[in-house]
Scaffold this active site. Sequence first.
Site, PDB file in Angstrom:
ATOM      1  N   SER A  70       0.822  -1.216   0.000  1.00 35.73           N
ATOM      2  CA  SER A  70       0.000   0.000   0.000  1.00 35.73           C
ATOM      3  C   SER A  70       0.853   1.261   0.000  1.00 35.73           C
ATOM      4  CB  SER A  70      -0.915   0.016   1.233  1.00 35.73           C
ATOM      5  OG  SER A  70      -1.628  -1.185   1.331  1.00 35.73           O
ATOM      6  N   GLU A 127       9.738  -5.519  -5.363  1.00 32.32           N
ATOM      7  CA  GLU A 127       8.705  -6.267  -4.622  1.00 32.32           C
ATOM      8  C   GLU A 127       9.061  -7.748  -4.716  1.00 32.32           C
ATOM      9  OE1 GLU A 127       5.960  -5.950  -2.473  1.00 32.32           O
ATOM     10  OE2 GLU A 127       6.366  -8.093  -2.570  1.00 32.32           O
ATOM     11  N   THR A 179       0.349  -6.711   1.653  1.00 32.43           N
ATOM     12  CA  THR A 179      -0.498  -7.438   2.600  1.00 32.43           C
ATOM     13  C   THR A 179      -1.972  -7.214   2.318  1.00 32.43           C
ATOM     14  OG1 THR A 179       1.217  -7.178   4.268  1.00 32.43           O
ATOM     15  CG2 THR A 179      -0.984  -7.731   5.065  1.00 32.43           C
ATOM     16  N   CYS A 180      -2.349  -5.948   2.106  1.00 28.28           N
ATOM     17  CA  CYS A 180      -3.765  -5.597   1.973  1.00 28.28           C
ATOM     18  C   CYS A 180      -4.417  -6.379   0.841  1.00 28.28           C
ATOM     19  CB  CYS A 180      -3.873  -4.089   1.725  1.00 28.28           C
ATOM     20  SG  CYS A 180      -5.556  -3.546   1.485  1.00 28.28           S
ATOM     21  N   CYS A 205      -6.787  -6.959   3.932  1.00 27.24           N
ATOM     22  CA  CYS A 205      -8.091  -6.318   3.779  1.00 27.24           C
ATOM     23  C   CYS A 205      -8.970  -6.951   2.702  1.00 27.24           C
ATOM     24  CB  CYS A 205      -7.938  -4.842   3.412  1.00 27.24           C
ATOM     25  SG  CYS A 205      -6.407  -4.057   3.888  1.00 27.24           S
ATOM     26  N   LYS A 232      -9.885 -10.812   2.977  1.00 24.90           N
ATOM     27  CA  LYS A 232     -10.641 -10.923   4.230  1.00 24.90           C
ATOM     28  C   LYS A 232     -12.054 -10.379   4.069  1.00 24.90           C
ATOM     29  CE  LYS A 232     -10.724  -7.586   6.988  1.00 24.90           C
ATOM     30  NZ  LYS A 232     -10.173  -6.472   7.779  1.00 24.90           N
ATOM     31  N   TYR A 288      -8.038  -7.482  16.404  1.00 21.02           N
ATOM     32  CA  TYR A 288      -9.074  -7.377  15.374  1.00 21.02           C
ATOM     33  C   TYR A 288      -8.979  -8.489  14.338  1.00 21.02           C
ATOM     34  CZ  TYR A 288      -6.401  -5.194  11.502  1.00 21.02           C
ATOM     35  OH  TYR A 288      -5.549  -4.938  10.456  1.00 21.02           O
ATOM     36  N   ILE A 289      -7.752  -8.940  14.027  1.00 21.65           N
ATOM     37  CA  ILE A 289      -7.629  -9.985  13.006  1.00 21.65           C
ATOM     38  C   ILE A 289      -8.199 -11.303  13.531  1.00 21.65           C
ATOM     39  CG2 ILE A 289      -5.978 -11.337  11.636  1.00 21.65           C
ATOM     40  CD1 ILE A 289      -4.263  -8.791  11.406  1.00 21.65           C
ATOM     41  N   GLU A 307     -12.037 -10.972  13.738  1.00 19.41           N
ATOM     42  CA  GLU A 307     -12.681 -11.012  12.415  1.00 19.41           C
ATOM     43  C   GLU A 307     -12.732 -12.444  11.887  1.00 19.41           C
ATOM     44  OE1 GLU A 307     -11.657  -6.544  10.692  1.00 19.41           O
ATOM     45  OE2 GLU A 307     -10.286  -8.158  10.216  1.00 19.41           O
ATOM     46  N   ARG A 364      -5.998 -13.728  26.318  1.00 22.06           N
ATOM     47  CA  ARG A 364      -5.316 -13.546  27.605  1.00 22.06           C
ATOM     48  C   ARG A 364      -6.123 -12.690  28.582  1.00 22.06           C
ATOM     49  NH1 ARG A 364       0.863 -12.114  26.217  1.00 22.06           N
ATOM     50  NH2 ARG A 364       1.714 -14.202  26.429  1.00 22.06           N
ATOM     51  N   GLY A 410      -0.515 -11.216  16.835  1.00 18.71           N
ATOM     52  CA  GLY A 410       0.233  -9.978  16.642  1.00 18.71           C
ATOM     53  C   GLY A 410       1.089 -10.009  15.391  1.00 18.71           C
ATOM     54  N   THR A 432      -4.085   0.283   5.916  1.00 21.76           N
ATOM     55  CA  THR A 432      -3.782   0.592   4.520  1.00 21.76           C
ATOM     56  C   THR A 432      -3.913   2.081   4.177  1.00 21.76           C
ATOM     57  OG1 THR A 432      -4.138  -1.583   3.655  1.00 21.76           O
ATOM     58  CG2 THR A 432      -4.713   0.217   2.180  1.00 21.76           C
ATOM     59  N   ARG A 477       2.156   9.092   0.102  1.00 20.80           N
ATOM     60  CA  ARG A 477       1.900  10.248  -0.779  1.00 20.80           C
ATOM     61  C   ARG A 477       2.472  11.535  -0.185  1.00 20.80           C
ATOM     62  NH1 ARG A 477      -4.117   8.410  -2.528  1.00 20.80           N
ATOM     63  NH2 ARG A 477      -3.416   6.868  -4.041  1.00 20.80           N
ATOM     64  N   HIS A 507     -34.454   9.437   6.362  1.00 19.27           N
ATOM     65  CA  HIS A 507     -35.400   8.530   6.998  1.00 19.27           C
ATOM     66  C   HIS A 507     -36.080   7.630   5.967  1.00 19.27           C
ATOM     67  CE1 HIS A 507     -38.148   7.216  10.103  1.00 19.27           C
ATOM     68  NE2 HIS A 507     -39.134   7.357   9.240  1.00 19.27           N
ATOM     69  N   GLU A 553     -29.542   7.784  10.553  1.00 22.40           N
ATOM     70  CA  GLU A 553     -30.204   9.014  11.031  1.00 22.40           C
ATOM     71  C   GLU A 553     -30.078   9.179  12.543  1.00 22.40           C
ATOM     72  OE1 GLU A 553     -34.585   9.254  10.782  1.00 22.40           O
ATOM     73  OE2 GLU A 553     -34.601   7.100  10.384  1.00 22.40           O
TER      74      GLU A 553
HETATM   75  P1  FAD Z   1       2.567  -4.138   2.964  1.00 19.62           P
HETATM   76  O1  FAD Z   1       1.259  -3.911   2.325  1.00 19.62           O
HETATM   77  O2  FAD Z   1       2.699  -5.302   3.873  1.00 19.62           O
HETATM   78  O3  FAD Z   1       3.650  -4.216   1.808  1.00 19.62           O
HETATM   79  C1  FAD Z   1       4.989  -4.546   2.048  1.00 19.62           C
HETATM   80  C2  FAD Z   1       5.532  -5.271   0.832  1.00 19.62           C
HETATM   81  O4  FAD Z   1       6.942  -5.313   0.904  1.00 19.62           O
HETATM   82  C3  FAD Z   1       5.077  -6.727   0.734  1.00 19.62           C
HETATM   83  O5  FAD Z   1       4.428  -6.919  -0.501  1.00 19.62           O
HETATM   84  C4  FAD Z   1       6.351  -7.544   0.832  1.00 19.62           C
HETATM   85  O6  FAD Z   1       6.345  -8.679  -0.019  1.00 19.62           O
HETATM   86  C5  FAD Z   1       7.386  -6.542   0.365  1.00 19.62           C
HETATM   87  N1  FAD Z   1       8.739  -6.767   0.908  1.00 19.62           N
HETATM   88  C6  FAD Z   1       9.090  -6.991   2.179  1.00 19.62           C
HETATM   89  N2  FAD Z   1      10.433  -7.027   2.292  1.00 19.62           N
HETATM   90  C7  FAD Z   1      10.919  -6.802   1.053  1.00 19.62           C
HETATM   91  C8  FAD Z   1      12.236  -6.695   0.539  1.00 19.62           C
HETATM   92  N3  FAD Z   1      13.305  -6.728   1.337  1.00 19.62           N
HETATM   93  N4  FAD Z   1      12.384  -6.491  -0.795  1.00 19.62           N
HETATM   94  C9  FAD Z   1      11.310  -6.391  -1.611  1.00 19.62           C
HETATM   95  N5  FAD Z   1      10.039  -6.463  -1.168  1.00 19.62           N
HETATM   96  C10 FAD Z   1       9.860  -6.647   0.162  1.00 19.62           C
HETATM   97  N6  FAD Z   1      -5.891  -2.499   6.981  1.00 19.62           N
HETATM   98  C11 FAD Z   1      -6.994  -1.775   6.740  1.00 19.62           C
HETATM   99  O7  FAD Z   1      -6.901  -0.559   6.551  1.00 19.62           O
HETATM  100  N7  FAD Z   1      -8.240  -2.358   6.698  1.00 19.62           N
HETATM  101  C12 FAD Z   1      -8.409  -3.693   6.882  1.00 19.62           C
HETATM  102  O8  FAD Z   1      -9.543  -4.207   6.842  1.00 19.62           O
HETATM  103  C13 FAD Z   1      -7.259  -4.484   7.124  1.00 19.62           C
HETATM  104  N8  FAD Z   1      -7.378  -5.824   7.272  1.00 19.62           N
HETATM  105  C14 FAD Z   1      -6.257  -6.580   7.456  1.00 19.62           C
HETATM  106  C15 FAD Z   1      -6.403  -7.949   7.600  1.00 19.62           C
HETATM  107  C16 FAD Z   1      -5.304  -8.752   7.795  1.00 19.62           C
HETATM  108  C17 FAD Z   1      -5.482 -10.238   7.936  1.00 19.62           C
HETATM  109  C18 FAD Z   1      -3.994  -8.159   7.834  1.00 19.62           C
HETATM  110  C19 FAD Z   1      -2.779  -9.005   8.036  1.00 19.62           C
HETATM  111  C20 FAD Z   1      -3.839  -6.783   7.694  1.00 19.62           C
HETATM  112  C21 FAD Z   1      -4.960  -5.983   7.506  1.00 19.62           C
HETATM  113  N9  FAD Z   1      -4.855  -4.596   7.366  1.00 19.62           N
HETATM  114  C22 FAD Z   1      -5.992  -3.845   7.169  1.00 19.62           C
HETATM  115  C23 FAD Z   1      -3.553  -3.907   7.497  1.00 19.62           C
HETATM  116  C24 FAD Z   1      -2.967  -3.544   6.131  1.00 19.62           C
HETATM  117  O9  FAD Z   1      -2.929  -4.686   5.305  1.00 19.62           O
HETATM  118  C25 FAD Z   1      -1.570  -2.968   6.306  1.00 19.62           C
HETATM  119  O10 FAD Z   1      -1.634  -1.894   7.230  1.00 19.62           O
HETATM  120  C26 FAD Z   1      -0.993  -2.439   4.998  1.00 19.62           C
HETATM  121  O11 FAD Z   1      -0.958  -3.455   4.035  1.00 19.62           O
HETATM  122  C27 FAD Z   1       0.394  -1.867   5.243  1.00 19.62           C
HETATM  123  O12 FAD Z   1       0.953  -1.444   4.018  1.00 19.62           O
HETATM  124  P2  FAD Z   1       2.544  -1.360   3.863  1.00 19.62           P
HETATM  125  O13 FAD Z   1       2.774  -0.693   2.560  1.00 19.62           O
HETATM  126  O14 FAD Z   1       3.149  -0.776   5.067  1.00 19.62           O
HETATM  127  O15 FAD Z   1       3.044  -2.879   3.826  1.00 19.62           O
END
Ligand code: FAD
Length: 450
Positions: free
Chosen positions: A14, A34, A41-42, A47, A50, A176-177, A180, A197, A264, A312, A320, A439, A444
């Site tokens: 993201s 990448e 992750t998202c 996100c 899920k 939350y994870i 959910e 816990r 965690g 995200t 940005r 309404h 509301e």
């Molecule tokens: P990421 O999206 O994790 O991107 C990091 C990227 O870096 C990965 O693709 C990884 O492969 C790559 N990478 C790592 N190390 C290297 C390297 N050395 N070289 C090259 N590439 C590398 N957020 C929400 O807002 N709403 C939600 O509903 C929500 N639900 C979630 C549900 C789950 C199960 C999880 C686990 C997370 C959820 N999140 C949610 C959180 C959200 O996914 C993260 O906050 C967000 O993706 C963080 O973005 P980021 O860019 O920091 O990292």
Amino acid sequence: MAYDFDLFVIGGGSGGIAAARRAAEYGAKVGLAEAGRLGGTCVNRGCVPKKLMVYASHFPDQFEAAAGYGWTVGDRQFDWPTLIKALDTEVTRLNGIYGTMLDKSSVQLFPHYARFVDEHTLEVGDQKITAEKILIAVGGKPVKPDVPGIEYTITSDDIFHLPQQPKRVVILGGGYIGSEFACILNGLGTEVVQVIRGDKILRGFDEELRTEIQTAMAQQGITLMTHCELIAIHKTETGVDITIATPEKQEHILADAVSLAATGRRPNVQGLGLDNTGVEIHHGAIAVDEHHRTAVPHIFAVGDVTDRVNLTPVAIKEGRIFADTEFGNKPGLMSHAIVPTAVFTTPEMGTVGMTEEQAKAKYGEETIKIYRSRFRPMYYSVPGMEARTLMKLVVHQPTDKVLGAHMVGDYAAEIIQGVAIAVQMGATKADFDATIAIHPSSAEEFVTMR
Ligand code: FAD
């Protein structure tokens, strides 16, 4: 010295993609590494898949409601492999969209792992690449507790690829994870035991909302075991035997082999070669200032790797703002003060601003007035279903300002997103009251609370 790139971004999730595209729009020469699938992750294991699972899990309630409205609902069956295949198809479609977006922005993609060789040089696959500025956006990953047999559990990353639906699952963790997934799996027909816990799930959210969700989850058949410590996991012929210490005794819970450790997450800093730089780590996360700058002036970090607010839209905004400041000559500061968010449990939570507890601790109990409304939405009255909605406003009486707005119930995320604009703008309770209601709706209630 001439560098290969003006900006090199490590991580195509993201935050990384948002920053790379924005910097390229300003004319910077940008590269991005990448190691996995684009979108991070998202898109791949957070996100998106899920939320699609959440939608799938709601159908049993919708079938029940439909019957109350006169529909004949036929034989119902759920096929897990069909859902898993559909999720993968959608995620692959999104991976492609991200690839096209990077291409269109002229960001050069390196589908490899990247690590620092020195403060301006990265090893990316088998190439050495130099960049004037480097952005670390590598996100985080799940951590499992260090107990015997923990290798027999899976994490949220794995759940989207399970070939078969678990029949009985133990979810370790009340965040939350974990909560959910407890609701998703329960809705899809898996028997769920959630082990935590403390005494309540969803620590950090408004107390009343935590209680509301926990009670509703119990009513839906999820077994919650509180004040429990995980001792060990043993493999059995049919699954796993999980030993838990409760305050009174040790107990054994039997489950399928796929019990979920949702205990965690931790920033992804291992293996990045940070030892070859002066970048500092605090409590496991990359330490940055308010401009996302690390201890090395030309190395920056955004998103989950900085472990500030791990969502995200926050990672995107940080990315940005970083690009605007460093490449667009439009300096900006990210505020983490008012971050609306949702928890996609069933029922869903939407929340923005201060909880009742935070507001009372900051301004004094006597200055805070709570407005609340708890009701059965109209949709459920005809089929005679028991679902409730709770809405709550936290108001600072001396200024009349709405400090927080919270909701548990259908469409909470959708509704709170609109309310968040008002809270962000500093709206008063009088502003809410002056707004004409829509309404009949649940939303509301936010403008009619007395
Ligand atoms: P990421 O999206 O994790 O991107 C990091 C990227 O870096 C990965 O693709 C990884 O492969 C790559 N990478 C790592 N190390 C290297 C390297 N050395 N070289 C090259 N590439 C590398 N957020 C929400 O807002 N709403 C939600 O509903 C929500 N639900 C979630 C549900 C789950 C199960 C999880 C686990 C997370 C959820 N999140 C949610 C959180 C959200 O996914 C993260 O906050 C967000 O993706 C963080 O973005 P980021 O860019 O920091 O990292």
